[in-house]
Design a protein around this motif. Structure first.
Motif, PDB file in Angstrom:
ATOM      1  N   SER A 107       0.851  -1.197   0.000  1.00 44.37           N
ATOM      2  CA  SER A 107       0.000   0.000   0.000  1.00 44.37           C
ATOM      3  C   SER A 107       0.877   1.234   0.000  1.00 44.37           C
ATOM      4  N   ALA A 108       0.266   2.367  -0.345  1.00 45.24           N
ATOM      5  CA  ALA A 108       0.994   3.634  -0.341  1.00 45.24           C
ATOM      6  C   ALA A 108       1.462   3.980   1.066  1.00 45.24           C
ATOM      7  N   LYS A 109       0.651   3.659   2.061  1.00 47.74           N
ATOM      8  CA  LYS A 109       1.024   3.974   3.440  1.00 47.74           C
ATOM      9  C   LYS A 109       2.215   3.133   3.896  1.00 47.74           C
ATOM     10  N   GLU A 110       2.271   1.872   3.471  1.00 55.49           N
ATOM     11  CA  GLU A 110       3.424   1.047   3.809  1.00 55.49           C
ATOM     12  C   GLU A 110       4.693   1.611   3.168  1.00 55.49           C
ATOM     13  N   ALA A 111       4.571   2.069   1.927  1.00 57.63           N
ATOM     14  CA  ALA A 111       5.737   2.633   1.238  1.00 57.63           C
ATOM     15  C   ALA A 111       6.221   3.895   1.947  1.00 57.63           C
ATOM     16  N   ALA A 112       5.297   4.754   2.369  1.00 60.02           N
ATOM     17  CA  ALA A 112       5.674   5.971   3.082  1.00 60.02           C
ATOM     18  C   ALA A 112       6.311   5.639   4.423  1.00 60.02           C
ATOM     19  N   ALA A 113       5.774   4.620   5.105  1.00 58.40           N
ATOM     20  CA  ALA A 113       6.340   4.208   6.398  1.00 58.40           C
ATOM     21  C   ALA A 113       7.755   3.668   6.216  1.00 58.40           C
ATOM     22  N   TYR A 114       7.981   2.905   5.143  1.00 55.93           N
ATOM     23  CA  TYR A 114       9.321   2.380   4.857  1.00 55.93           C
ATOM     24  C   TYR A 114      10.289   3.525   4.577  1.00 55.93           C
ATOM     25  N   LEU A 115       9.855   4.492   3.769  1.00 55.65           N
ATOM     26  CA  LEU A 115      10.716   5.631   3.440  1.00 55.65           C
ATOM     27  C   LEU A 115      11.061   6.427   4.696  1.00 55.65           C
TER      28      LEU A 115
ATOM     29  N   CYS B 216      13.480   9.128  -4.022  1.00 54.82           N
ATOM     30  CA  CYS B 216      13.301   7.705  -4.329  1.00 54.82           C
ATOM     31  C   CYS B 216      12.607   7.503  -5.668  1.00 54.82           C
ATOM     32  N   ASP B 217      12.887   6.347  -6.255  1.00 54.86           N
ATOM     33  CA  ASP B 217      12.158   5.868  -7.421  1.00 54.86           C
ATOM     34  C   ASP B 217      11.195   4.794  -6.921  1.00 54.86           C
ATOM     35  N   VAL B 218       9.950   4.871  -7.356  1.00 57.37           N
ATOM     36  CA  VAL B 218       8.907   3.978  -6.864  1.00 57.37           C
ATOM     37  C   VAL B 218       8.474   3.032  -7.981  1.00 57.37           C
TER      38      VAL B 218
ATOM     39  N   VAL C 186      10.907  10.964  -6.665  1.00 57.85           N
ATOM     40  CA  VAL C 186       9.874  11.532  -5.792  1.00 57.85           C
ATOM     41  C   VAL C 186      10.571  11.995  -4.512  1.00 57.85           C
ATOM     42  N   ASN C 187      10.277  13.227  -4.077  1.00 52.85           N
ATOM     43  CA  ASN C 187      11.114  13.817  -3.019  1.00 52.85           C
ATOM     44  C   ASN C 187      10.357  14.267  -1.771  1.00 52.85           C
ATOM     45  N   SER C 188       9.246  13.589  -1.459  1.00 49.63           N
ATOM     46  CA  SER C 188       8.604  13.852  -0.168  1.00 49.63           C
ATOM     47  C   SER C 188       7.757  12.638   0.206  1.00 49.63           C
ATOM     48  N   PHE C 189       7.557  12.458   1.516  1.00 50.87           N
ATOM     49  CA  PHE C 189       6.746  11.332   1.983  1.00 50.87           C
ATOM     50  C   PHE C 189       5.323  11.432   1.436  1.00 50.87           C
ATOM     51  N   ARG C 190       4.781  12.642   1.456  1.00 44.50           N
ATOM     52  CA  ARG C 190       3.399  12.842   1.004  1.00 44.50           C
ATOM     53  C   ARG C 190       3.273  12.560  -0.492  1.00 44.50           C
ATOM     54  N   PHE C 191       4.272  13.013  -1.267  1.00 42.19           N
ATOM     55  CA  PHE C 191       4.211  12.793  -2.712  1.00 42.19           C
ATOM     56  C   PHE C 191       4.336  11.310  -3.057  1.00 42.19           C
ATOM     57  N   VAL C 192       5.094  10.557  -2.271  1.00 40.74           N
ATOM     58  CA  VAL C 192       5.203   9.119  -2.505  1.00 40.74           C
ATOM     59  C   VAL C 192       3.826   8.467  -2.377  1.00 40.74           C
TER      60      VAL C 192
END
Length: 489
Positions: free
Chosen positions: A167-175, A199-201, A222-228
């Motif tokens: 999920s997008a939230k898991e990716a943001a948490a990992y970052l 990061c590249d997603v 991509v250069n912010s948690f929110r944008f990821v």
């Protein structure tokens, strides 16, 4: 049909060295264009790269922090491609023998559930320059592109995850977890706005229950948690709609536009063989002996997971409080300094996460830029705990310290006359006066049902606190007021 999202991240971390990975040119942010690129960075004839030893130590420390395998030998390769801001025509990277092998990062989800994300490897490489497309023309109305090579040769650690996020939230948490680790280690400032971390997603979708991965698209830089999060959410929806409409997802590189909140195609995705990787003939393999790795392990700082566990086990904080306070090195250090100054971890946690964080958010400040120092906040909390001031006065003291109106809580309390009144005789005198001045309210209290009088007492409390300019002890006021009012019934 139900769909499952599959996500992998390639996180690029700029290492906090003063010079570049293969040259002595500086890496300071914000310099005038093309003032920090030397002959080695430009790939001029006759130059040879020299590996910056500090980048090796930083990479190994990261590997140790994520419990990764540290290979004895790693090798630099040339990744060949043409781009205007890549002056050598190739990027020095590590393809086949990276400096950090498989590891894992633990993330915490919103429900408090922990999940481990596997890291495939992490490798060292040099950054390219930067193409600038704005504000350039040939003087005849034709747009031009400027090239700034200051970043060319800047040391990067690229951290490649396995496709374990769903999920997008898991990716943001990992970052966020990666950001926390590298800043705790001090190997990067993690400033995403300045390009120190991006990061590249890689995103794909597949029917729930299908083992085979779908075709992935890569969203670059991509250069912010929110944008990821937003980029992934858009891309997942795009791919599902495309497949359900009978189309096929194309393996390609895409860019995320935050203004339009969409991804759009940039180019077809290259494969490894398109880059014609081969070992760099100018650099020897990096050989790490066990003593060197053991030394780096010994000097590792306390890491986020360890600090979080200590905050819970030794300081008695809740899992939530410990997680918030240990998330960043700056936050954790500030909290611990406040705790040491006031002597109470829970009160320190409440104030740091409450009054202080609220003020920082309103002003858009990072905790390291707080106008109220940890020593000042700890001193304020101590005065609340020893009943020198009450909660209302404490907020006034905090605001005064925030505005620079005193060197310490004690000074503000003295200057503003906020010391709490705990003398029962003085409080009784104020209560007697308020009762004498409020005959109508006293009559209403006396005539009310006993169970309703608790709410009505608030009026009298407010009047007494007003008379004392907020300095009367609220608990004493409530207790004495109830006794005197009930005696009149």
């Amino acid at each position: 049909m139900q769909w499952e999202t599959v996500i992998g991240l390639e996180v690029h971390v700029q290492l906090a060295t003063r010079s570049k990975i293969f040259s002595g040119a500086p890496t300071a942010f914000g310099a005038e264009p093309n003032t920090q690129a030397c002959a080695v960075d430009l790939g001029l004839p006759g130059v040879l790269p020299v590996l910056n030893e500090q980048t090796v130590a930083m990479a190994v420390q990261f590997g140790l922090a994520i419990h990764a395998e540290i290979p004895e030998v790693s090798v630099f390769d040339r990744k060949n491609y043409f781009y205007p801001d890549l002056p050598k025509g190739y990027q020095t990277s590590q393809m086949y023998h990276p400096i950090v092998g498989p590891g894992e990062v633990e993330i915490t989800l919103e429900q408090g559930e922990a999940k481990r994300i596997r890291v495939h490897h992490a490798h060292l490489e040099e950054d390219a320059g930067k193409s600038l497309h704005e504000s350039f023309s040939d003087g005849m109305g034709h747009a031009m592109t400027g090239i700034d090579l200051n970043r060319a040769g800047t040391p990067l650690l690229e951290i490649v995850s396995e496709p374990d996020m769903r999920s997008a939230k898991e990716a943001a948490a990992y970052l966020k977890a990666i950001h926390s680790i590298v800043t705790y280690l001090g190997i990067s400032d993690g400033n995403m706005a300045e390009g120190s971390m991006r990061c590249d997603v890689n995103v794909s979708v597949r029917p729930v229950g299908q083992a085979e991965f779908g075709t992935r698209a890569e969203i670059k830089n991509v250069n912010s948690f929110r944008f990821v999060e937003r980029a992934i959410e858009f891309e997942v929806e795009r791919q599902i709609e495309l497949i359900e409409d009978g189309g096929k997802v194309v393996q390609e590189t895409r860019l995320y536009d935050p203004e339009r909140d969409e991804t759009r195609s940039m180019r077809t995705k290259e494969e490894a063989n398109d880059y014609r990787y081969f070992p760099c003939p100018d650099l020897l393999p990096v050989v790490l002996d066990g003593a060197y790795v053991d030394h780096l392990r010994e000097i590792l700082p306390e890491l986020p997971d360890e600090k979080r566990a200590r905050f819970q086990d030794e300081l008695g904080l809740s899992a939530y409080d410990a997680g918030v306070l240990a998330a960043s090195r700056e936050m954790a250090e500030y909290f611990e300094a406040v705790k040491d100054a006031c002597g109470d971890a829970k009160q320190a946690a409440n104030w740091v996460q409450g009054e202080l964080s609220g003020a920082l958010n309103r002003e858009g400040l990072a905790i390291q830029d707080s106008p109220v120092s940890a020593a000042q906040l700890g001193g304020l909390i101590a005065r609340v705990m020893d009943d020198t001031i009450n909660g209302k006065a404490a907020k006034q003291v905090f605001q005064a310290l925030w505005n620079g109106q005193g060197e310490s809580a004690d000074e503000v309390i003295e200057t503003k006359g906020l010391k709490q009144v705990t003398d029962s005789g003085a409080i009784e005198a104020m209560i007697d006066q308020v009762i004498a001045d409020s005959p109508a309210q006293v009559a209403q209290y006396r005539d009310a049902e006993p169970e309703k009088r608790g709410k009505m007492i608030g009026y009298f409390v407010g009047q007494v606190m007003k008379a004392s300019r907020g300095t009367a002890n609220p608990q004493q006021v409530n207790g004495l007021l109830k006794e005197k009012l009930d005696a009149l019934c």
